[in-house]
Scaffold this motif. Structure first.
Motif, PDB file in Angstrom:
ATOM      1  N   ALA A 446      49.812 -33.533  44.259  1.00 62.28           N
ATOM      2  CA  ALA A 446      50.285 -32.099  44.730  1.00 62.28           C
ATOM      3  C   ALA A 446      50.721 -31.642  43.910  1.00 62.28           C
ATOM      4  O   ALA A 446      50.853 -32.346  42.964  1.00 62.28           O
ATOM      5  N   ALA A 447      50.754 -30.369  44.003  1.00 55.87           N
ATOM      6  CA  ALA A 447      51.426 -28.896  43.553  1.00 55.87           C
ATOM      7  C   ALA A 447      52.667 -29.012  43.431  1.00 55.87           C
ATOM      8  O   ALA A 447      53.412 -29.051  44.141  1.00 55.87           O
ATOM      9  N   ASN A 448      53.910 -29.069  42.563  1.00 55.58           N
ATOM     10  CA  ASN A 448      54.932 -28.561  42.378  1.00 55.58           C
ATOM     11  C   ASN A 448      55.803 -27.482  43.171  1.00 55.58           C
ATOM     12  O   ASN A 448      55.470 -26.697  42.828  1.00 55.58           O
ATOM     13  N   PRO A 449      56.333 -27.341  44.218  1.00 58.94           N
ATOM     14  CA  PRO A 449      57.151 -26.022  44.833  1.00 58.94           C
ATOM     15  C   PRO A 449      58.284 -25.508  44.051  1.00 58.94           C
ATOM     16  O   PRO A 449      58.505 -24.566  45.148  1.00 58.94           O
ATOM     17  N   PHE A 450      59.090 -26.911  43.536  1.00 52.80           N
ATOM     18  CA  PHE A 450      60.264 -26.275  43.081  1.00 52.80           C
ATOM     19  C   PHE A 450      60.201 -25.764  41.683  1.00 52.80           C
ATOM     20  O   PHE A 450      60.226 -26.454  40.997  1.00 52.80           O
ATOM     21  N   SER A 451      61.580 -24.186  42.035  1.00 53.85           N
ATOM     22  CA  SER A 451      61.296 -24.370  40.383  1.00 53.85           C
ATOM     23  C   SER A 451      62.519 -24.595  39.256  1.00 53.85           C
ATOM     24  O   SER A 451      62.423 -24.124  38.180  1.00 53.85           O
ATOM     25  N   ASP A 452      63.092 -26.274  40.356  1.00 46.00           N
ATOM     26  CA  ASP A 452      63.972 -26.480  39.649  1.00 46.00           C
ATOM     27  C   ASP A 452      63.600 -28.409  39.120  1.00 46.00           C
ATOM     28  O   ASP A 452      64.120 -28.967  38.552  1.00 46.00           O
ATOM     29  N   VAL A 453      62.284 -27.991  38.691  1.00 47.99           N
ATOM     30  CA  VAL A 453      62.029 -29.550  38.613  1.00 47.99           C
ATOM     31  C   VAL A 453      60.985 -29.349  37.843  1.00 47.99           C
ATOM     32  O   VAL A 453      59.808 -28.672  38.314  1.00 47.99           O
ATOM     33  N   ALA A 454      60.721 -29.860  36.991  1.00 49.06           N
ATOM     34  CA  ALA A 454      59.969 -29.361  35.417  1.00 49.06           C
ATOM     35  C   ALA A 454      59.622 -30.775  35.448  1.00 49.06           C
ATOM     36  O   ALA A 454      58.835 -31.773  36.075  1.00 49.06           O
ATOM     37  N   ALA A 455      58.168 -30.517  34.132  1.00 51.23           N
ATOM     38  CA  ALA A 455      57.177 -31.192  34.440  1.00 51.23           C
ATOM     39  C   ALA A 455      57.160 -32.647  33.705  1.00 51.23           C
ATOM     40  O   ALA A 455      58.353 -31.905  32.672  1.00 51.23           O
ATOM     41  N   GLY A 456      57.068 -33.563  34.060  1.00 46.47           N
ATOM     42  CA  GLY A 456      56.982 -34.583  32.963  1.00 46.47           C
ATOM     43  C   GLY A 456      58.541 -35.467  33.617  1.00 46.47           C
ATOM     44  O   GLY A 456      57.863 -36.504  32.339  1.00 46.47           O
ATOM     45  N   LYS A 457      58.903 -34.848  33.980  1.00 47.04           N
ATOM     46  CA  LYS A 457      59.954 -36.394  34.399  1.00 47.04           C
ATOM     47  C   LYS A 457      59.714 -37.052  34.942  1.00 47.04           C
ATOM     48  O   LYS A 457      58.747 -37.302  36.112  1.00 47.04           O
ATOM     49  N   TYR A 458      60.334 -38.274  35.434  1.00 41.39           N
ATOM     50  CA  TYR A 458      59.890 -39.705  36.245  1.00 41.39           C
ATOM     51  C   TYR A 458      59.645 -39.428  37.593  1.00 41.39           C
ATOM     52  O   TYR A 458      58.821 -39.920  37.985  1.00 41.39           O
ATOM     53  N   TYR A 459      60.226 -38.255  37.847  1.00 42.33           N
ATOM     54  CA  TYR A 459      60.653 -37.798  39.195  1.00 42.33           C
ATOM     55  C   TYR A 459      59.285 -37.096  39.346  1.00 42.33           C
ATOM     56  O   TYR A 459      59.407 -36.781  40.976  1.00 42.33           O
ATOM     57  N   THR A 460      59.230 -36.479  39.063  1.00 41.20           N
ATOM     58  CA  THR A 460      58.103 -35.278  38.831  1.00 41.20           C
ATOM     59  C   THR A 460      57.081 -35.167  40.018  1.00 41.20           C
ATOM     60  O   THR A 460      56.792 -34.448  41.119  1.00 41.20           O
ATOM     61  N   GLN A 461      55.982 -35.963  39.867  1.00 38.06           N
ATOM     62  CA  GLN A 461      54.857 -36.208  40.791  1.00 38.06           C
ATOM     63  C   GLN A 461      55.294 -37.348  42.288  1.00 38.06           C
ATOM     64  O   GLN A 461      54.971 -36.383  43.097  1.00 38.06           O
ATOM     65  N   GLN A 462      56.121 -37.628  42.147  1.00 46.02           N
ATOM     66  CA  GLN A 462      57.181 -38.265  43.585  1.00 46.02           C
ATOM     67  C   GLN A 462      57.096 -36.410  43.807  1.00 46.02           C
ATOM     68  O   GLN A 462      57.166 -37.172  45.138  1.00 46.02           O
ATOM     69  N   VAL A 463      58.373 -36.419  43.988  1.00 45.40           N
ATOM     70  CA  VAL A 463      58.626 -35.131  43.813  1.00 45.40           C
ATOM     71  C   VAL A 463      57.943 -33.997  44.856  1.00 45.40           C
ATOM     72  O   VAL A 463      58.193 -33.834  46.646  1.00 45.40           O
ATOM     73  N   ALA A 464      56.778 -33.726  44.395  1.00 41.97           N
ATOM     74  CA  ALA A 464      55.581 -33.145  44.597  1.00 41.97           C
ATOM     75  C   ALA A 464      54.984 -33.704  45.521  1.00 41.97           C
ATOM     76  O   ALA A 464      54.770 -32.759  46.868  1.00 41.97           O
ATOM     77  N   ALA A 465      54.743 -35.080  45.396  1.00 46.62           N
ATOM     78  CA  ALA A 465      54.081 -35.826  46.825  1.00 46.62           C
ATOM     79  C   ALA A 465      54.989 -35.875  48.750  1.00 46.62           C
ATOM     80  O   ALA A 465      54.470 -35.776  49.241  1.00 46.62           O
ATOM     81  N   ALA A 466      56.462 -35.516  47.909  1.00 41.29           N
ATOM     82  CA  ALA A 466      57.486 -36.310  49.346  1.00 41.29           C
ATOM     83  C   ALA A 466      56.644 -34.444  49.692  1.00 41.29           C
ATOM     84  O   ALA A 466      57.079 -34.946  51.148  1.00 41.29           O
ATOM     85  N   ALA A 467      57.618 -33.691  48.940  1.00 41.32           N
ATOM     86  CA  ALA A 467      57.001 -31.682  49.908  1.00 41.32           C
ATOM     87  C   ALA A 467      55.570 -31.955  49.930  1.00 41.32           C
ATOM     88  O   ALA A 467      55.744 -31.306  51.213  1.00 41.32           O
ATOM     89  N   GLN A 468      54.605 -31.820  49.883  1.00 39.33           N
ATOM     90  CA  GLN A 468      53.369 -32.281  50.282  1.00 39.33           C
ATOM     91  C   GLN A 468      53.813 -33.459  51.557  1.00 39.33           C
ATOM     92  O   GLN A 468      52.739 -32.330  52.191  1.00 39.33           O
ATOM     93  N   MET A 469      53.930 -33.965  51.585  1.00 35.22           N
ATOM     94  CA  MET A 469      54.037 -34.941  53.426  1.00 35.22           C
ATOM     95  C   MET A 469      54.180 -34.752  54.121  1.00 35.22           C
ATOM     96  O   MET A 469      55.058 -35.277  55.291  1.00 35.22           O
ATOM     97  N   GLU A 470      55.619 -33.066  53.955  1.00 35.57           N
ATOM     98  CA  GLU A 470      56.431 -32.456  54.275  1.00 35.57           C
ATOM     99  C   GLU A 470      58.025 -33.409  54.752  1.00 35.57           C
ATOM    100  O   GLU A 470      58.734 -33.827  55.807  1.00 35.57           O
ATOM    101  N   ILE A 471      58.178 -34.459  53.862  1.00 34.83           N
ATOM    102  CA  ILE A 471      59.439 -35.408  53.814  1.00 34.83           C
ATOM    103  C   ILE A 471      60.710 -35.113  52.465  1.00 34.83           C
ATOM    104  O   ILE A 471      61.592 -35.033  53.885  1.00 34.83           O
ATOM    105  N   ILE A 472      60.285 -34.444  52.493  1.00 30.56           N
ATOM    106  CA  ILE A 472      61.300 -33.255  51.621  1.00 30.56           C
ATOM    107  C   ILE A 472      61.143 -31.725  51.753  1.00 30.56           C
ATOM    108  O   ILE A 472      59.749 -31.949  51.580  1.00 30.56           O
ATOM    109  N   SER A 473      62.282 -30.712  51.948  1.00 29.95           N
ATOM    110  CA  SER A 473      62.068 -29.705  52.158  1.00 29.95           C
ATOM    111  C   SER A 473      62.746 -28.664  51.127  1.00 29.95           C
ATOM    112  O   SER A 473      61.895 -27.046  50.652  1.00 29.95           O
ATOM    113  N   GLY A 474      63.663 -28.553  50.908  1.00 25.63           N
ATOM    114  CA  GLY A 474      64.555 -28.291  49.611  1.00 25.63           C
ATOM    115  C   GLY A 474      65.604 -27.175  50.133  1.00 25.63           C
ATOM    116  O   GLY A 474      65.163 -27.258  50.862  1.00 25.63           O
TER     117      GLY A 474
END
Length: 567
Positions: A446-474
């Motif tokens: 999933a692409a990272n849609p958030f400007s304050d979620v830096a690449a390479g963090k432990y949560y980056t891919q999971q936050v991006a996947a959650a946004a893609q699945m519309e579990i979170i919106s920010g």
């Protein structure tokens, strides 16, 4: 310890002629030259002080493995008593090879399984390959004196990391009509060396049914005896080309190989050999015990599965370890096993004698289900993580259940800190690990849609996947990962995740929270839905929507989601 385990994985047994003169040495003796089915044969010998362990492998005439174990010499000697199977398919007549190895030192010996002692055995596979050393049983002065093996030097050979040199050439091709197809289901027939096999025309007949998969039904005893299944490599290629899956069943065991999961040779005489074994052998017990030696909190259950895949082509046997796609494994447990296993603490683990690797899985209605991406040894372990600050706590059991699934972890080895609030990033990571465990998460990157979620963090891919699945919106293009997550934010994300499960609503009425007027309008429907689904509970007096969520509360909510969604 590392010395014997590394040797076991590549099968350690090839040496130069000079190796028999190494300072660290041992002998191998066999108690008999001929043995009847169902009888015992004793493997024994002496070992120098530098030999800490000896790997024993007993190979049938068709080069499938009958027995393997790790022996630990004591007072300069070692021994093992092996009972041969009584069944014809598990112990075919012919010459068996016993190979013992430690480091670079190897000893070999042979004996024959015969129908009558003293008669000349008829080997089921002609020994036409490179010569191996043969141990000659000598008369002994007393029953306790074991015959001495006198091995001849073995030829030098440098195998590839996944290759096992075959001591016989590949057998003749499988008869094209071997086995019986009924629709898309095949029942293989016994081969000449105790294996089961099916032919290319039989497989083609089943493939033509266009059922989406071909099922091969093995006898229930096959997985208990480690009986090999052989099928032509060209048949596997044909099956994959038709985008059909392969399902293999044997009694309580089912393994589903998705189309394209195995890459193998497709020559005219090439074949795939699949050997499944659910018996708790000495080798399996040792492998599990050694793997758990440095791991605390784990308990063995006695449930094991060995799956060996081999590509037999051009006179060489190559073991296939890595699957191109995960294989779905289902193992129905015996009633006595079910009653002794805590399902919420149990999972499947890959073991190799040095470590354990969590493979996920769950036990539902007495059946273990998990996915395997590589082979060969898996076992069921119970993991009960004890935290000093959770003993007697109302969230102790949910936390232990999530820890057993490797979803929740402590802040350190001894503490969980149940009253501490968690951040939005931590919460989403827990949600997505739970989704992945339940096989509900999206598999695409999933692409990272958030400007304050830096690449390479432990949560980056999971936050991006959650946004893609519309579990979170920010919030306005930002996620605010370091902010504590509020109760209304957490419940909203939890309800959106619950949409990917099949949850049954409760009959309780909508909650009448005294503070419902301060619940944000965007969160109110989710709060009411969470109550209906049983994800949040209580007396309904207050919800406290803007309060931070504690680590204990999160564990309870997610555990309810998984229990309701998977059992």
């Amino acid at each position: 310890m590392k010395k014997y385990l590394a040797a076991l994985l590549v099968f350690l047994f090839v040496l130069s002629p000079a190796s028999v003169f190494a300072a660290d040495s041992f002998t191998l003796s066999l108690s008999a030259k001929e043995v009847l089915r169902g009888e015992d044969i004793v493997l024994s010998g002496t070992a120098s002080e530098g030999i800490s362990n000896i790997v024993i492998k007993m190979v049938r005439p068709d080069q499938t493995v009958l027995y393997m174990d790790v022996l630990f010499p004591s007072a300069g000697s070692y021994s093992a008593r092996v009972t041969l199977p009584a069944a014809e398919d598990a112990a075919p007549y012919g010459v068996y090879t016993v190979i013992a190895g430690s480091g670079t030192v190897k000893q070999t010996g042979t004996f024959s399984v015969v129908g009558k002692l003293g008669a000349e055995p008829t080997p089921t596979v002609a020994p036409t390959a490179a010569p191996t050393a043969t141990a000659t049983a000598k008369p002994t002065a007393s029953p306790s004196a074991a015959p001495t093996a006198t091995p001849a030097p073995a030829p030098s050979y440098e195998p590839a990391a996944t290759d096992t040199p075959s001591s016989t050439p590949a057998p003749a091709g499988i008869p094209v009509d071997a086995g019986q197809a009924g629709g898309s289901t095949i029942q293989p027939e016994p081969g000449p060396n105790g294996q089961l096999w099916l032919g290319s025309e039989t497989m083609s007949e089943a493939i033509r049914q266009n059922a989406g998969l071909v099922t091969v039904e093995l006898p229930a005893s096959a997985a208990q005896a480690g009986t090999a299944l052989e099928l032509p490599g060209v048949s596997l290629e044909e099956l994959w080309n038709q985008k059909q899956d392969l399902r293999i069943t044997s009694g309580n065991l089912t393994m589903l190989y998705p189309a394209g999961s195995i890459t193998a040779s497709t020559g005219q005489e090439s074949r795939i050999r699949i050997t499944l074994n659910t018996a708790l052998t000495g080798e399996a017990s040792t492998m599990v015990a050694e793997s758990l030696r440095l791991s605390s909190g784990y308990t063995a259950t006695g449930v094991v599965l060995s799956a060996v895949l081999e590509d037999v082509a051009g006179g060489k046997t190559t073991e296939i370890h890595k699957m191109n796609k995960p294989v779905q494994v289902s193992l129905r447990l015996a009633p006595e096993r079910i009653s002794s296993i805590a399902a919420d603490l149990a999972g499947a683990y890959y073991v190799d004698g040095q470590r354990i690797e969590y493979a996920g899985g769950s036990i539902v209605d007495g059946t273990l289900n998990f996915k395997a991406s590589h082979f060969s040894y898996y076992t069921v372990l119970q993991y009960k993580k004890v935290f000093a600050d959770l003993t007697g706590h109302w969230a102790e059991n949910p936390v232990q259940s999530l820890a057993a699934k490797h979803i929740a972890t402590g802040v350190d080895e001894q503490h969980y800190e149940p009253a501490r609030s968690i951040t939005r990033a931590e919460f989403v990571s827990l949600i997505m690990r739970s989704m992945e465990w339940a096989d509900k998460a999206t598999a695409s990157a999933a692409a990272n849609p958030f400007s304050d979620v830096a690449a390479g963090k432990y949560y980056t891919q999971q936050v991006a996947a959650a946004a893609q699945m519309e579990i979170i919106s920010g919030y306005g293009g930002k996620f605010r990962p370091a902010d504590p997550i509020t109760r209304e934010e957490a419940v909203t994300a939890l309800v959106r995740a619950a949409e990917h499960f099949s949850l049954a609503g409760t009959v309780q009425a909508k909650p009448d929270f005294a503070d419902s007027r301060v619940i944000s309008s965007w969160a109110l429907p989710a709060v009411q839905e969470a109550w209906t689904l049983g994800l949040i509970q209580g007396d309904g007096s207050r919800f406290r929507p803007q309060d931070p969520v504690t680590r204990a509360e999160v564990a309870v909510m997610i555990n309810r989601l998984l229990q309701d969604g998977t059992l």
